[in-house]
Design a protein around this motif. Structure first.
Motif, short mmCIF file in Angstrom:
data_model
loop_
_atom_site.label_atom_id
_atom_site.label_comp_id
_atom_site.label_asym_id
_atom_site.label_seq_id
_atom_site.Cartn_x
_atom_site.Cartn_y
_atom_site.Cartn_z
N MET A 2 34.44 40.15 38.14
CA MET A 2 35.22 39.36 39.07
C MET A 2 36.72 39.48 38.79
N THR A 3 37.10 39.56 37.55
CA THR A 3 38.51 39.70 37.19
C THR A 3 39.11 40.94 37.82
N GLU A 4 38.33 42.00 37.90
CA GLU A 4 38.82 43.23 38.53
C GLU A 4 39.14 42.98 40.00
N ASP A 5 38.29 42.23 40.69
CA ASP A 5 38.54 41.90 42.10
C ASP A 5 39.82 41.08 42.25
N ILE A 6 40.02 40.13 41.36
CA ILE A 6 41.23 39.30 41.42
C ILE A 6 42.46 40.15 41.16
N ASN A 7 42.38 41.05 40.20
CA ASN A 7 43.52 41.94 39.91
C ASN A 7 43.83 42.83 41.10
N LYS A 8 42.80 43.34 41.77
CA LYS A 8 43.00 44.17 42.96
C LYS A 8 43.67 43.35 44.06
N LEU A 9 43.21 42.12 44.22
CA LEU A 9 43.78 41.24 45.25
C LEU A 9 45.25 40.92 44.93
N LYS A 10 45.54 40.63 43.68
CA LYS A 10 46.91 40.35 43.27
C LYS A 10 47.81 41.55 43.56
N LYS A 11 47.33 42.73 43.22
CA LYS A 11 48.11 43.96 43.47
C LYS A 11 48.32 44.17 44.96
N MET A 12 47.30 43.91 45.75
CA MET A 12 47.40 44.05 47.20
C MET A 12 48.48 43.11 47.74
N ILE A 13 48.49 41.88 47.26
CA ILE A 13 49.48 40.90 47.71
C ILE A 13 50.88 41.32 47.25
N GLU A 14 51.00 41.75 46.01
CA GLU A 14 52.30 42.22 45.50
C GLU A 14 52.84 43.36 46.35
N MET A 26 44.45 42.29 56.21
CA MET A 26 43.89 43.11 55.15
C MET A 26 43.57 42.26 53.91
N ILE A 27 44.47 41.37 53.58
CA ILE A 27 44.27 40.48 52.43
C ILE A 27 43.10 39.54 52.71
N VAL A 65 31.98 35.35 49.69
CA VAL A 65 32.17 34.29 48.72
C VAL A 65 33.65 34.22 48.39
N VAL A 66 34.25 33.05 48.59
CA VAL A 66 35.66 32.86 48.25
C VAL A 66 35.70 32.09 46.93
N THR A 67 36.20 32.77 45.90
CA THR A 67 36.28 32.13 44.59
C THR A 67 37.49 31.20 44.55
N PRO A 68 37.50 30.27 43.62
CA PRO A 68 38.69 29.42 43.48
C PRO A 68 39.97 30.22 43.23
N GLU A 69 39.85 31.31 42.50
CA GLU A 69 41.02 32.15 42.23
C GLU A 69 41.54 32.80 43.51
N GLU A 70 40.62 33.29 44.34
CA GLU A 70 41.02 33.90 45.61
C GLU A 70 41.67 32.86 46.51
#
Length: 63
Positions: free
Chosen positions: A1-13, A28-29, A38-43
């Protein structure tokens, strides 16, 4: 899951690198967040932070 969050953070950046957020980038985001149904709390937190930047005028929403 951390990998998904990192990908999302990079996409937003990358989307915000120019200080603007296009409708296409926003969609896209959102697709990346909802892709596994599934929307995680981090997402959710990243999405709220993005919305706050637009609300505060830190990022210009285009389109």
């Amino acid at each position: 899951m951390t990998e998904d969050i990192n990908k999302l953070k990079k996409m937003i950046e990358n989307a915000l690198a120019d200080g603007r957020l296009s409708r296409a980038e926003s969609e896209m985001i959102k697709r990346a967040i909802y892709e596994d149904n599934v929307v995680t709390p981090e997402e959710a937190q990243l999405w709220r932070e993005l919305q706050q930047k637009v609300t505060d005028g830190e990022v210009i929403l285009e389109g």
